[in-house]
Design a protein around this motif. Structure first.
Motif, mmCIF file in Angstrom:
data_model
loop_
_atom_site.group_PDB
_atom_site.id
_atom_site.type_symbol
_atom_site.label_atom_id
_atom_site.label_comp_id
_atom_site.label_asym_id
_atom_site.label_seq_id
_atom_site.Cartn_x
_atom_site.Cartn_y
_atom_site.Cartn_z
ATOM 1 N N TYR A 29 22.466 -67.939 -11.879
ATOM 2 C CA TYR A 29 21.227 -68.579 -12.703
ATOM 3 C C TYR A 29 21.561 -68.906 -14.080
ATOM 4 C CZ TYR A 29 17.892 -65.629 -9.520
ATOM 5 O OH TYR A 29 16.850 -65.738 -8.934
ATOM 6 N N SER A 40 13.133 -74.227 -17.315
ATOM 7 C CA SER A 40 12.812 -74.520 -16.299
ATOM 8 C C SER A 40 12.992 -74.840 -15.446
ATOM 9 C CB SER A 40 11.618 -75.327 -17.237
ATOM 10 O OG SER A 40 11.775 -76.384 -17.979
ATOM 11 N N ALA A 43 14.759 -72.574 -13.131
ATOM 12 C CA ALA A 43 14.045 -72.218 -12.033
ATOM 13 C C ALA A 43 13.668 -73.184 -10.612
ATOM 14 C CB ALA A 43 12.909 -71.753 -12.676
ATOM 15 N N HIS A 44 13.595 -74.191 -11.473
ATOM 16 C CA HIS A 44 12.841 -75.446 -10.405
ATOM 17 C C HIS A 44 13.800 -75.721 -9.107
ATOM 18 C CE1 HIS A 44 11.401 -78.656 -8.694
ATOM 19 N NE2 HIS A 44 11.962 -79.475 -9.127
ATOM 20 N N ILE A 45 15.586 -75.873 -9.879
ATOM 21 C CA ILE A 45 16.232 -75.706 -8.444
ATOM 22 C C ILE A 45 16.333 -74.424 -8.066
ATOM 23 C CG2 ILE A 45 17.846 -77.461 -10.016
ATOM 24 C CD1 ILE A 45 19.942 -75.814 -10.373
ATOM 25 N N LEU A 46 15.993 -73.387 -8.208
ATOM 26 C CA LEU A 46 16.211 -72.228 -7.622
ATOM 27 C C LEU A 46 15.283 -72.009 -6.633
ATOM 28 C CD1 LEU A 46 18.761 -70.710 -10.705
ATOM 29 C CD2 LEU A 46 19.482 -71.371 -8.699
ATOM 30 N N SER A 47 13.613 -72.801 -7.082
ATOM 31 C CA SER A 47 12.765 -72.195 -6.308
ATOM 32 C C SER A 47 12.031 -71.176 -6.654
ATOM 33 C CB SER A 47 12.830 -72.138 -4.955
ATOM 34 O OG SER A 47 13.670 -73.528 -5.108
ATOM 35 N N ILE A 48 12.533 -70.242 -7.757
ATOM 36 C CA ILE A 48 12.242 -69.188 -8.710
ATOM 37 C C ILE A 48 11.498 -68.948 -9.331
ATOM 38 C CG2 ILE A 48 14.351 -67.522 -7.184
ATOM 39 C CD1 ILE A 48 15.165 -67.667 -10.405
ATOM 40 N N SER A 49 10.533 -68.288 -10.263
ATOM 41 C CA SER A 49 10.112 -68.505 -11.457
ATOM 42 C C SER A 49 11.011 -68.296 -12.608
ATOM 43 C CB SER A 49 8.922 -66.923 -11.545
ATOM 44 O OG SER A 49 10.078 -65.863 -11.558
ATOM 45 N N GLN A 50 10.129 -68.787 -14.206
ATOM 46 C CA GLN A 50 11.139 -68.525 -14.971
ATOM 47 C C GLN A 50 11.667 -67.382 -15.194
ATOM 48 O OE1 GLN A 50 9.437 -71.797 -17.948
ATOM 49 N NE2 GLN A 50 9.018 -72.866 -15.935
ATOM 50 N N ARG A 321 21.626 -75.377 -4.729
ATOM 51 C CA ARG A 321 20.867 -74.054 -4.804
ATOM 52 C C ARG A 321 20.716 -73.429 -5.854
ATOM 53 N NH1 ARG A 321 24.108 -72.641 0.316
ATOM 54 N NH2 ARG A 321 25.372 -71.139 -0.767
#
Length: 321
Positions: A29, A40, A43-50, A321
């Motif tokens: 992260y 943000s 979070a987008h490229i990791l596909s998780i919440s901010q 990822r």
């Protein structure tokens, strides 16, 4: 609540024993935020919440006892401590990936030769990491590399004198004879010294840039692309200095000799002298630099070359990822 108490207890035990309690996920992260510049974006490229990213960064900072990012309204700036820790974090993640691959890779003892080419812009920013991982995965393969301009590397590839090349492929000449795969896509950004008037501007246009002295990097397609970009405005850029050294660009920008438009992949927030360099987006249509691995079409590749290309592709997937 029980999970929180258990986690706090575990953290306390870790600190009591003098053990760092950060996790691989926290490092992932952190690296994503450092590369994207915003929570943000990470979070987008990791596909998780901010919130998950924010919490992980806070826990990591608490664990290390340092501030990794300076927070501001437009996002985050990595601190000097954060920049130092980033090198360690990327090394740790690469080593973990290599350790995992070691159990899956049955070709560890493979022998052979691998002949590579690389353009000077990407030699220390893309190839070095991939090559280090390749050497660890295939220690019996003898690797040689040549650094030259893109046109000459294409000539060597077509002639079969090298197996593959890592190079800027945005302007690849002979696409009929060569096959390529993108490893990095890097936008141009403006480099400027700390305290420059444009550093606090709400938006920066190319007109703002042309009124400033510029430091031009004269490697690969960079000078040509930057010149075309500014020439399209009908204004001849005020070039204060031309150099083939990225480190020279950093030092000149940091000391106020001029600004520079360069791909984000070569940006670092500090010069060799320890002076801060800011990086800002420029509104308008700026070119993108594509870096990729290239090989000759229609001819059989050695196992060493296939392994290198596969590892380069896996390197890109890991970064995404």
């Amino acid at each position: 609540m029980r999970y929180r108490k258990n986690r706090d207890k575990a953290t306390a035990i870790a600190y009591r024993d003098g053990i760092m309690a950060f996790t691989i996920r926290q490092l992932q992260y952190f690296v994503a935020v450092a590369e994207q510049g915003t929570v943000s974006g990470a979070a987008h490229i990791l596909s998780i919440s901010q919130s998950a990213v924010t919490e992980a960064i806070k826990e990591l900072e608490a664990d290390l006892g340092v501030t990794l990012f300076d927070r501001h309204s437009r996002g985050l700036n990595i601190t000097h401590n954060g920049h130092q820790f980033l090198r360690h974090a990327t090394t740790i993640l690469a080593n973990v990936s290599d350790a995992k691959q070691a159990f899956e890779d049955t070709a560890k003892s493979e022998q052979g030769e691998l002949h590579l080419g690389v353009t000077s812009l990407v030699a220390g920013y893309v190839l070095s990491d991939i090559l280090a991982r390749y050497r660890r995965a295939y220690p019996q393969v003898t690797v040689s590399a040549i650094e030259d301009n893109g046109d000459y590397l294409e000539h060597l590839l077509i002639g079969g004198e090298i197996d593959a090349a890592v190079m800027v492929i945005s302007n690849l000449r002979d696409r009929l004879a060569l096959q390529s795969e993108i490893l990095e896509v890097s936008p141009y950004r403006l480099w400027l010294p700390l305290g420059h008037r444009l550093a606090t501007a709400q938006s920066i246009t190319l007109d703002d840039v042309t009124s400033e002295p510029l430091i031009m990097l004269t490697v690969d397609e960079i000078e040509e692309a930057t010149g075309k970009l500014l020439g399209a405005l009908g204004t001849r850029p005020r070039v204060a200095f031309r150099t083939r050294s990225v480190e020279a660009v950093r030092s000149l920008v940091a000391t106020g000799a001029g600004l520079s438009l360069l791909p984000d992949l070569v940006y670092r927030p500090w010069s060799l002298e320890g002076d801060r360099i800011e990086s800002r987006d420029v509104s308008g249509t700026l070119p993108m630099v594509q870096v990729g691995v290239v090989w000759r079409k229609g001819s059989p590749l050695s196992q060493a070359a296939r392994d290198f290309i596969g590892l380069a592709q896996a390197h890109r997937a890991t970064r995404l990822r």
